[in-house]
Design an enzyme around this catalytic site. Sequence first.
Site, mmCIF file in Angstrom:
data_model
loop_
_atom_site.group_PDB
_atom_site.id
_atom_site.type_symbol
_atom_site.label_atom_id
_atom_site.label_comp_id
_atom_site.label_asym_id
_atom_site.label_seq_id
_atom_site.Cartn_x
_atom_site.Cartn_y
_atom_site.Cartn_z
ATOM 1 N N ARG A 101 0.843 -1.195 0.000
ATOM 2 C CA ARG A 101 0.000 0.000 0.000
ATOM 3 C C ARG A 101 0.876 1.243 0.000
ATOM 4 N NH1 ARG A 101 -3.553 -2.680 -1.442
ATOM 5 N NH2 ARG A 101 -5.687 -2.868 -0.676
ATOM 6 N N ASP A 156 4.548 -0.097 -6.942
ATOM 7 C CA ASP A 156 3.280 -0.327 -7.637
ATOM 8 C C ASP A 156 2.137 0.403 -6.946
ATOM 9 O OD1 ASP A 156 1.675 -1.709 -9.664
ATOM 10 O OD2 ASP A 156 0.835 -2.841 -7.982
ATOM 11 N N GLU A 178 -3.013 8.174 -5.728
ATOM 12 C CA GLU A 178 -3.046 7.456 -7.007
ATOM 13 C C GLU A 178 -4.064 8.074 -7.952
ATOM 14 O OE1 GLU A 178 -3.645 3.310 -6.087
ATOM 15 O OE2 GLU A 178 -1.646 3.091 -5.228
ATOM 16 N N HIS A 231 -0.508 0.361 -9.768
ATOM 17 C CA HIS A 231 -1.264 -0.502 -8.839
ATOM 18 C C HIS A 231 -1.761 -1.735 -9.588
ATOM 19 C CE1 HIS A 231 -3.570 -0.241 -4.809
ATOM 20 N NE2 HIS A 231 -3.410 -1.496 -5.151
#
Length: 313
Positions: free
Chosen positions: A233, A257, A262, A280
């Site tokens: 996360r 990632d 985001e 992600h």
Amino acid sequence: MKKILITPRSYGMFNRDILNNLEKEGFEVVREVGPLSEERMISLIQDVDALIVGTDELTEKIIDQAQNLKVISKYGTGIDNIPKEYAEKRGVIVTNTPSVNNEAVADYTFGLMLSVARNIAASAQNVKEGKWSKHVGVEVFGKTLGIIGFGAIGRSVAERAKGFKMNILVYDVFQNQDIAEQYDITYAELEEVVSRSDFIAVHVPLISETRNLLDYSLMSKMKEEAIIVNTARGGIINEDDLYRILKEGKIRGAGLDVFSVEPPTNSPLLELENAVLTPHNAASSKEAIQRMTLDSTKNVLDYFNSVKSDVRS
């Protein structure tokens, strides 16, 4: 008729009949691709009985407007985007789909490690741009891997690391010697894991205790050739501090990632050649998507079937 709102982008991508099946079960299906804004979510959720949610940020305000809502089924494992305690106080059941993406995320973790270590992404881009220039990287084989968080995904990463003959150090607040022997790992304190590892993989949930867990002070203890990868996360690694660490050349590189915001459109990490950044994407394998679709749907159906059973009894 019960009404269900479904927002995950990949939901049903490889389960083509899933929406028809829900309708046969008596649901009116509202399908909208998220993540949705708070305003849009509120406009859709007011008469919804069930919600299958992905990365949409659910707020207490949204829950307050969901007068008919009975169950939230998270499409995935982490529920840090859901105010679980608040929802349950309002009588809303919160479920998730644990273990469905373990293998996909573990694969991706190694993909990022290899990409950063061997400059694979940059080399591929160079070839597409007509440049035939090589990058000198570092090997993964035989190195020390530090795993922060040894739940199901951390263990799947450890299984892959054994194929690379890696020495594995683990930091986890819960330590089990039987598990240590099973996976041939060594438990250590966080600072020791960070300072001794050639590669660090982050696999803890985002909670108050893990937010900014990896800050400048801690990351500055990493080896100069170390690489850190986060597929857990955003927010566990302090991204401003990571940028500073990478910019100063204190470590070799990073593969991320997940991000605190985001998409990370304003992140200074975007300018760095030694940071491999992906959207992600770690859980996005065909198999994981199929499992998340089926399990998140099953959680909703199980809830309403149990209610029916209670009424009958």
